[in-house]
Write a protein that holds these residues in place. Structure first.
Motif, mmCIF file in Angstrom:
data_model
loop_
_atom_site.group_PDB
_atom_site.id
_atom_site.type_symbol
_atom_site.label_atom_id
_atom_site.label_comp_id
_atom_site.label_asym_id
_atom_site.label_seq_id
_atom_site.Cartn_x
_atom_site.Cartn_y
_atom_site.Cartn_z
ATOM 1 N N GLY A 24 0.810 -1.221 0.000
ATOM 2 C CA GLY A 24 0.000 0.000 0.000
ATOM 3 C C GLY A 24 0.838 1.263 0.000
ATOM 4 O O GLY A 24 0.593 2.187 -0.788
ATOM 5 N N VAL A 25 1.842 1.323 0.865
ATOM 6 C CA VAL A 25 2.717 2.501 0.907
ATOM 7 C C VAL A 25 3.519 2.608 -0.378
ATOM 8 O O VAL A 25 3.703 3.706 -0.934
ATOM 9 N N GLY A 26 3.990 1.458 -0.881
ATOM 10 C CA GLY A 26 4.722 1.466 -2.159
ATOM 11 C C GLY A 26 3.861 1.966 -3.308
ATOM 12 O O GLY A 26 4.330 2.703 -4.180
ATOM 13 N N LEU A 27 2.593 1.579 -3.292
ATOM 14 C CA LEU A 27 1.667 2.048 -4.326
ATOM 15 C C LEU A 27 1.448 3.553 -4.222
ATOM 16 O O LEU A 27 1.473 4.266 -5.238
ATOM 17 N N LEU A 28 1.259 4.051 -3.010
ATOM 18 C CA LEU A 28 1.125 5.502 -2.843
ATOM 19 C C LEU A 28 2.396 6.233 -3.280
ATOM 20 O O LEU A 28 2.344 7.274 -3.931
ATOM 21 N N TRP A 29 3.542 5.673 -2.911
ATOM 22 C CA TRP A 29 4.831 6.269 -3.259
ATOM 23 C C TRP A 29 5.006 6.323 -4.773
ATOM 24 O O TRP A 29 5.455 7.331 -5.332
ATOM 25 N N ALA A 30 4.626 5.224 -5.447
ATOM 26 C CA ALA A 30 4.807 5.168 -6.901
ATOM 27 C C ALA A 30 3.883 6.118 -7.643
ATOM 28 O O ALA A 30 4.200 6.569 -8.743
ATOM 29 N N THR A 31 2.727 6.436 -7.063
ATOM 30 C CA THR A 31 1.769 7.291 -7.770
ATOM 31 C C THR A 31 1.932 8.766 -7.470
ATOM 32 O O THR A 31 1.240 9.591 -8.065
ATOM 33 N N GLU A 32 2.801 9.108 -6.547
ATOM 34 C CA GLU A 32 3.036 10.521 -6.251
ATOM 35 C C GLU A 32 3.940 11.122 -7.320
ATOM 36 O O GLU A 32 4.950 10.540 -7.674
ATOM 37 N N PRO A 33 3.585 12.303 -7.809
ATOM 38 C CA PRO A 33 4.477 12.942 -8.776
ATOM 39 C C PRO A 33 5.765 13.391 -8.081
ATOM 40 O O PRO A 33 6.236 12.698 -7.216
ATOM 41 N N ALA A 34 6.307 14.469 -8.421
ATOM 42 C CA ALA A 34 7.586 14.928 -7.872
ATOM 43 C C ALA A 34 7.499 15.135 -6.363
ATOM 44 O O ALA A 34 6.685 15.899 -5.871
ATOM 45 N N LEU A 35 8.341 14.424 -5.638
ATOM 46 C CA LEU A 35 8.392 14.540 -4.186
ATOM 47 C C LEU A 35 9.775 15.032 -3.763
ATOM 48 O O LEU A 35 10.773 14.711 -4.409
#
Length: 150
Positions: free
Chosen positions: A30-41
């Protein structure tokens, strides 16, 4: 003293280990999925996501080690673990669908596919565990009731 430290786990502790394993896996995905879908961080946010994923994987590793090395899961434990897995992967699939709808990216759709695959595996594990438990209960009844000698 050593026997007291490494004795068999109680039902509560065995189920707790399964919960740690499942929560770690679901959390990491779940966290990996959120991380992958965030644009520029920013860099610190990437570091934060990485630490959260590592923490979730550590819990999954602890749960896996406890379940596989400390004591076997009995038939009822496997059924309970199967239901927990179905519940956890169902929640993960719902979260992945929500992320895919909100973000609208291919990464979100890939996350939905992975979550759906995990949910399918969880259902298969549950069905097999229930079948094995039913078989063992049937054998126990046959052994307890000699009934027909032929």
């Amino acid at each position: 003293m050593i026997d007291r430290l490494s004795g068999p786990l109680s039902l509560r502790n065995r189920i707790g280990a399964v919960v740690a394993l499942l929560a770690g896996l679901v959390g990491a995905v779940g966290v990996g999925l959120l991380w992958a879908t965030e644009p520029a961080l920013p860099g610190r946010t990437h570091l934060g996501f990485g630490v959260l994923v590592a923490l979730c994987l550590a819990w999954a590793a602890y749960g896996a080690w406890t379940v596989t090395r400390r004591t076997p899961l009995f038939a009822l434990d496997r059924v309970i673990a199967g239901w927990l897995a179905v519940t956890a992967t169902g929640l993960l699939t719902a979260a992945a669908i929500a992320i895919a709808v909100v973000r609208g990216t291919w990464v979100g759709l890939a996350g939905v596919a992975v979550a759906a695959a995990l949910a399918t595996v969880a259902v298969v594990i549950l069905v097999r565990a229930r079948g094995r438990r039913a078989e063992l209960l049937r054998r126990r009844r046959e052994l307890e009731d000699p009934g027909d000698p032929s």
